[in-house]
Design a protein around this motif. Sequence first.
Motif, mmCIF file in Angstrom:
data_model
loop_
_atom_site.group_PDB
_atom_site.id
_atom_site.type_symbol
_atom_site.label_atom_id
_atom_site.label_comp_id
_atom_site.label_asym_id
_atom_site.label_seq_id
_atom_site.Cartn_x
_atom_site.Cartn_y
_atom_site.Cartn_z
ATOM 1 N N LEU A 1 0.828 -1.198 0.000
ATOM 2 C CA LEU A 1 0.000 0.000 0.000
ATOM 3 C C LEU A 1 0.869 1.256 0.000
ATOM 4 O O LEU A 1 0.580 2.220 -0.712
ATOM 5 N N ALA A 2 1.954 1.236 0.752
ATOM 6 C CA ALA A 2 2.866 2.374 0.788
ATOM 7 C C ALA A 2 3.508 2.618 -0.578
ATOM 8 O O ALA A 2 3.732 3.762 -0.973
ATOM 9 N N SER B 1 -6.312 3.646 -3.697
ATOM 10 C CA SER B 1 -7.571 4.368 -3.858
ATOM 11 C C SER B 1 -7.569 5.552 -2.891
ATOM 12 O O SER B 1 -6.651 5.696 -2.070
ATOM 13 N N ALA B 2 -8.602 6.371 -2.952
ATOM 14 C CA ALA B 2 -8.731 7.492 -2.008
ATOM 15 C C ALA B 2 -8.769 6.963 -0.576
ATOM 16 O O ALA B 2 -8.150 7.534 0.334
ATOM 17 N N LEU B 3 -9.455 5.855 -0.375
ATOM 18 C CA LEU B 3 -9.517 5.234 0.946
ATOM 19 C C LEU B 3 -8.130 4.754 1.376
ATOM 20 O O LEU B 3 -7.707 4.955 2.513
ATOM 21 N N GLY B 4 -7.387 4.141 0.451
ATOM 22 C CA GLY B 4 -6.030 3.699 0.735
ATOM 23 C C GLY B 4 -5.113 4.866 1.051
ATOM 24 O O GLY B 4 -4.254 4.783 1.931
ATOM 25 N N LEU C 1 -2.598 -8.181 -3.326
ATOM 26 C CA LEU C 1 -3.335 -7.173 -4.083
ATOM 27 C C LEU C 1 -4.806 -7.543 -4.209
ATOM 28 O O LEU C 1 -5.673 -6.670 -4.193
ATOM 29 N N ARG C 2 -5.079 -8.820 -4.333
ATOM 30 C CA ARG C 2 -6.467 -9.287 -4.414
ATOM 31 C C ARG C 2 -7.246 -8.859 -3.170
ATOM 32 O O ARG C 2 -8.379 -8.376 -3.249
ATOM 33 N N VAL D 1 -7.141 -0.381 -2.980
ATOM 34 C CA VAL D 1 -6.438 -0.118 -4.231
ATOM 35 C C VAL D 1 -7.418 -0.193 -5.395
ATOM 36 O O VAL D 1 -8.476 -0.816 -5.296
ATOM 37 N N THR D 2 -7.031 0.456 -6.481
ATOM 38 C CA THR D 2 -7.777 0.361 -7.731
ATOM 39 C C THR D 2 -6.889 -0.344 -8.741
ATOM 40 O O THR D 2 -5.671 -0.459 -8.525
#
Length: 94
Positions: A24-25, A74-77, A51-52, A60-61
Amino acid sequence: MERGAGRGHHRPGVAGRRPRARLLALLEEPLPTVELARRVGVTPSAVSQHLRVLYATGLVTRARDGRQVLYRRSALGDQLTTGGGAVPTPSADA
């Protein structure tokens, strides 16, 4: 050494983070699975599994770019990674 000793202990910084947090980072910019695996030092298969989960939880997107799939936070991430405030939760009334 006692079985399981040392579990739960991790080094500070990206190298010591749990795999999904590390991924994520790294996903501030769009990256394919193979590049993420190279940067983290694990197999593409292991990265794909993480990633799944990150995709399923909305952190993530993904977008296809030719023959590869690029992943990005993603914005949430972004909120979770940068500490940009409280993560919104769905209300019971919605």
